[in-house]
Design a protein around this motif. Structure first.
Motif, PDB file in Angstrom:
ATOM      1  N   ASN A   1     -18.900 -17.360  28.933  1.00 13.14           N
ATOM      2  CA  ASN A   1     -19.542 -16.672  29.970  1.00 13.14           C
ATOM      3  C   ASN A   1     -18.382 -15.991  31.103  1.00 13.14           C
ATOM      4  O   ASN A   1     -17.922 -16.780  31.872  1.00 13.14           O
ATOM      5  N   THR A   2     -18.296 -14.709  31.251  1.00 12.07           N
ATOM      6  CA  THR A   2     -17.264 -14.108  31.923  1.00 12.07           C
ATOM      7  C   THR A   2     -17.429 -14.443  33.494  1.00 12.07           C
ATOM      8  O   THR A   2     -16.712 -14.825  34.235  1.00 12.07           O
TER       9      THR A   2
ATOM     10  N   ALA B   1      -8.901 -17.852  28.800  1.00 12.80           N
ATOM     11  CA  ALA B   1      -9.442 -17.035  29.524  1.00 12.80           C
ATOM     12  C   ALA B   1      -9.482 -17.458  31.011  1.00 12.80           C
ATOM     13  O   ALA B   1      -9.279 -16.466  31.838  1.00 12.80           O
TER      14      ALA B   1
ATOM     15  N   ILE C   1     -16.458 -17.935  34.352  1.00 12.11           N
ATOM     16  CA  ILE C   1     -14.813 -17.919  34.678  1.00 12.11           C
ATOM     17  C   ILE C   1     -14.523 -17.151  35.668  1.00 12.11           C
ATOM     18  O   ILE C   1     -13.735 -17.762  36.560  1.00 12.11           O
ATOM     19  N   ARG C   2     -15.113 -16.032  36.142  1.00 11.65           N
ATOM     20  CA  ARG C   2     -14.894 -15.506  37.326  1.00 11.65           C
ATOM     21  C   ARG C   2     -15.285 -16.269  38.673  1.00 11.65           C
ATOM     22  O   ARG C   2     -14.572 -16.294  39.635  1.00 11.65           O
TER      23      ARG C   2
ATOM     24  N   GLU D   1      -7.807 -14.755  33.647  1.00  9.95           N
ATOM     25  CA  GLU D   1      -8.551 -14.146  34.658  1.00  9.95           C
ATOM     26  C   GLU D   1      -7.968 -14.638  36.094  1.00  9.95           C
ATOM     27  O   GLU D   1      -7.869 -13.688  36.965  1.00  9.95           O
TER      28      GLU D   1
END
Length: 184
Positions: free
Chosen positions: A2-3, A121, A6-7, A125
């Protein structure tokens, strides 16, 4: 993966927060290594002395390139033979690139490049390495479940990044790059 999560985790890191996240073998606690207050907060949560130092994890060699520029070919080959993967190397830091609150009483920095997709990731990021220390109090067993993270840390950290642990049954091996000695 799930991007958005992560953000969100990286947003907490940038604000000086402490996060929990799965690694190759155990749940870890992380923060920005250059944020002294965040690192001291992790040490307090773990009841760990600053003198012992902490591990840093990176997405790739580029994130730690300044540290690698003084290494000879055989040292670089030793690193590349184990990275990405669950091997942490103690690398001399003669230029003082990493702060004392991360290195502790040591002249080297403990660092690894993770093969865990979520850790990779996260570091990618964030744009630089992060602290990667097991999410447990000093001397207590490592945490291997999300439930235990919630029980022990949910009220005292800023964010928990959901995900699965990697395939390793043991925390990362630690090796000294100068001597080749395996310390853990």
């Amino acid at each position: 993966m799930n991007t958005l999560l992560i953000r969100e985790a990286c947003s907490h890191l940038r604000e000086g927060g402490v996060i929990a996240y799965p690694t190759e073998a155990v749940w870890g606690l992380g923060c920005d290594p250059w944020n002294e207050q965040a690192v001291l907060r992790i040490l307090e949560l773990k009841e760990r002395e600053v003198e012992k130092g902490l591990i840093i994890v990176a997405a790739d060699e580029q994130q730690i390139q300044p540290l690698l520029k003084s290494l000879d070919a055989s040292q670089r080959q030793a690193l590349r033979a184990t990275w990405p993967g669950p091997v942490t190397w103690l690398i001399q830091d003669p230029e003082g690139l990493y702060p004392s609150w991360v290195k502790g009483e040591h002249k080297s920095i403990a660092i690894r490049i993770s093969a865990h997709p979520l850790v990779h990731a996260l570091c990618r990021e964030f744009g630089k390495p992060i602290i990667s220390t097991s999410a447990n109090k000093a001397g207590e067993p490592e945490i291997r479940s999300r439930l235990r993270i919630d029980e022990q840390f949910s009220s005292s950290i800023d964010f928990i990044l959901d995900g699965e642990l990697g395939d390793s049954s043991q925390p990362s091996q630690i090796r000294d790059l100068q001597s080749g000695t395996i310390l853990r």
